[in-house]
Design an enzyme around this catalytic site. Structure first.
Site, PDB file in Angstrom:
ATOM      1  N   HIS A 243       0.925  -1.325  -0.054  1.00 11.94           N
ATOM      2  CA  HIS A 243      -0.024  -0.092   0.007  1.00 11.94           C
ATOM      3  C   HIS A 243       0.775   1.288   0.003  1.00 11.94           C
ATOM      4  O   HIS A 243       0.720   1.955  -0.945  1.00 11.94           O
ATOM      5  CB  HIS A 243      -0.948  -0.044   1.257  1.00 11.94           C
ATOM      6  CG  HIS A 243      -1.755  -1.323   1.367  1.00 11.94           C
ATOM      7  ND1 HIS A 243      -2.763  -1.455   0.700  1.00 11.94           N
ATOM      8  CD2 HIS A 243      -1.661  -2.196   2.307  1.00 11.94           C
ATOM      9  CE1 HIS A 243      -3.380  -2.710   1.078  1.00 11.94           C
ATOM     10  NE2 HIS A 243      -2.744  -3.136   2.022  1.00 11.94           N
ATOM     11  N   ASP A 244       1.469   1.356   1.254  1.00  7.18           N
ATOM     12  CA  ASP A 244       1.856   2.941   1.485  1.00  7.18           C
ATOM     13  C   ASP A 244       3.081   3.285   0.371  1.00  7.18           C
ATOM     14  O   ASP A 244       3.089   4.372   0.164  1.00  7.18           O
ATOM     15  CB  ASP A 244       2.485   2.881   2.925  1.00  7.18           C
ATOM     16  CG  ASP A 244       1.456   2.955   3.779  1.00  7.18           C
ATOM     17  OD1 ASP A 244       0.158   3.063   3.369  1.00  7.18           O
ATOM     18  OD2 ASP A 244       1.576   2.435   4.818  1.00  7.18           O
TER      19      ASP A 244
END
Ligand code: BDR
Ligand code: CA
Length: 314
Positions: A243-244
């Site tokens: 994700h990040d």
């Protein structure tokens, strides 16, 4: 090279936060003014320690790390040890950090930095619940028009949620903070699950990190091997969503991502759909557009960038 882009990373590490921080610290285009820790994946005392562990892993102990909000604005803190492990950074055996936290509170640091720099000079990169960012905006609203851009990981539409059927973790944990940020009026780019679920940590990609043969390469492989097991079981995929790091990759190569400028609103009332990002992708409402909502990623290009950048660290 043009001036470096000044960023503050607001984070709750978290293995994927860790890789995002490594990507930023490895990238000469970015000036990481500070890391602000928030409670999220694990409680605050762990996320702030983990942020320092990652700075030391990257060989950058001079990076400033600030402690932030210990709990969401209104709701009780929900954590995600089942995904990230007890420490939040399960996987590699990273040493206890020797660097110290900055004395200032994260919210103070965010306000003073944005007010002290030129207008539109600072980009915020939230990788966790939006508590610190919302607190800063509430305490000093004059920061809002001075923010260059907010590029955040959160939300989901086509993928649904990951912590409830409707909600993504970062928004779910502090929906009231997300509501404040989404309504603030500053330019916002959102990396939702619709993007991150297309950026899978396949066995081949993890092998490429390990093959770097560096301490960062090996630690990244170990972090992601631990991190992916939860989502591999859940979704039956080769690898889990990363994700990040999509947030930082967007700053470096925005052409890897495609999306639309739309309205995104967040549910803060219904327990059933709490924290759902109601994203008007098809423009069926007259609600004012507030977010560049990403939907697609060139995942090969993303992993090529990530591997090339991590190779620059020790
Ligand atoms: C988000 O939640 C956390 O578990 C990850 O670090 C990421 O920021 C994904 O929903
Ligand atoms: Ca995170």
């Amino acid at each position: 090279m043009p001036d470096k882009r000044k960023i503050i990373i607001d984070t709750d590490p978290g293995q994927d936060d860790a890789v995002a921080i490594l990507l930023a610290l490895a990238s000469p285009e970015l000036d990481v003014l500070g890391l602000t820790a928030v409670a999220g994946n694990v409680p605050l005392h762990l996320t702030q320690k983990n942020a320092m562990k990652i700075c030391e892993l990257a060989g950058k102990p001079e990076t400033k790390v600030f402690s932030g909000a210990i709990r969401p604005l209104v709701r009780q803190l929900v954590t995600a040890e089942e995904v990230h492990g007890k420490t939040g950074l399960n996987g590699p055996d990273l040493p206890e950090p020797t660097m110290k936290l900055q004395d200032k509170h994260a919210v103070e640091f965010i306000i003073e930095t944005i007010m002290g720099e030129a207008p539109a000079a600072v980009t915020l990169c939230p990788l966790g619940p939006l508590t610190n960012i919302a607190l800063a905006m509430s305490r000093e609203p004059r920061i809002v028009p001075r923010i260059q851009e907010i590029v955040l990981m959160g939300g989901g539409l086509f993928e649904g949620g990951n912590v409830t059927p409707a909600a993504e973790f970062n928004i779910y944990v502090d929906p009231h903070a997300a509501d404040i940020v989404l309504k603030c009026g500053a330019p916002i780019v959102m990396m939702p699950l619709d993007v991150t679920h297309k950026a899978l940590t396949t066995a081949k990609r993890i092998a490429a990190f390990r093959a770097l043969g560096t301490r960062v390469g090996v630690a990244t492989a170990e972090l992601l091997e631990f991190f992916e097991r939860f989502d591999e079981d859940k979704y039956g995929t080769d690898g889990g969503p990363l994700h990040d790091p999509c947030v930082i990759a967007y700053l470096l190569k925005p052409e890897l991502f495609t999306g639309r400028f739309i309205n995104v609103s967040v549910e803060t009332a219904s327990e059933l759909t709490m924290g759902m990002t109601v994203a008007d992708w098809w423009g069926v409402t007259k609600r004012e557009k507030n977010v560049t909502y990403m939907r697609d990623i060139n995942h090969e290009g993303f992993y090529a960038l990530l591997t090339e950048r991590l190779a620059r660290l020790p």
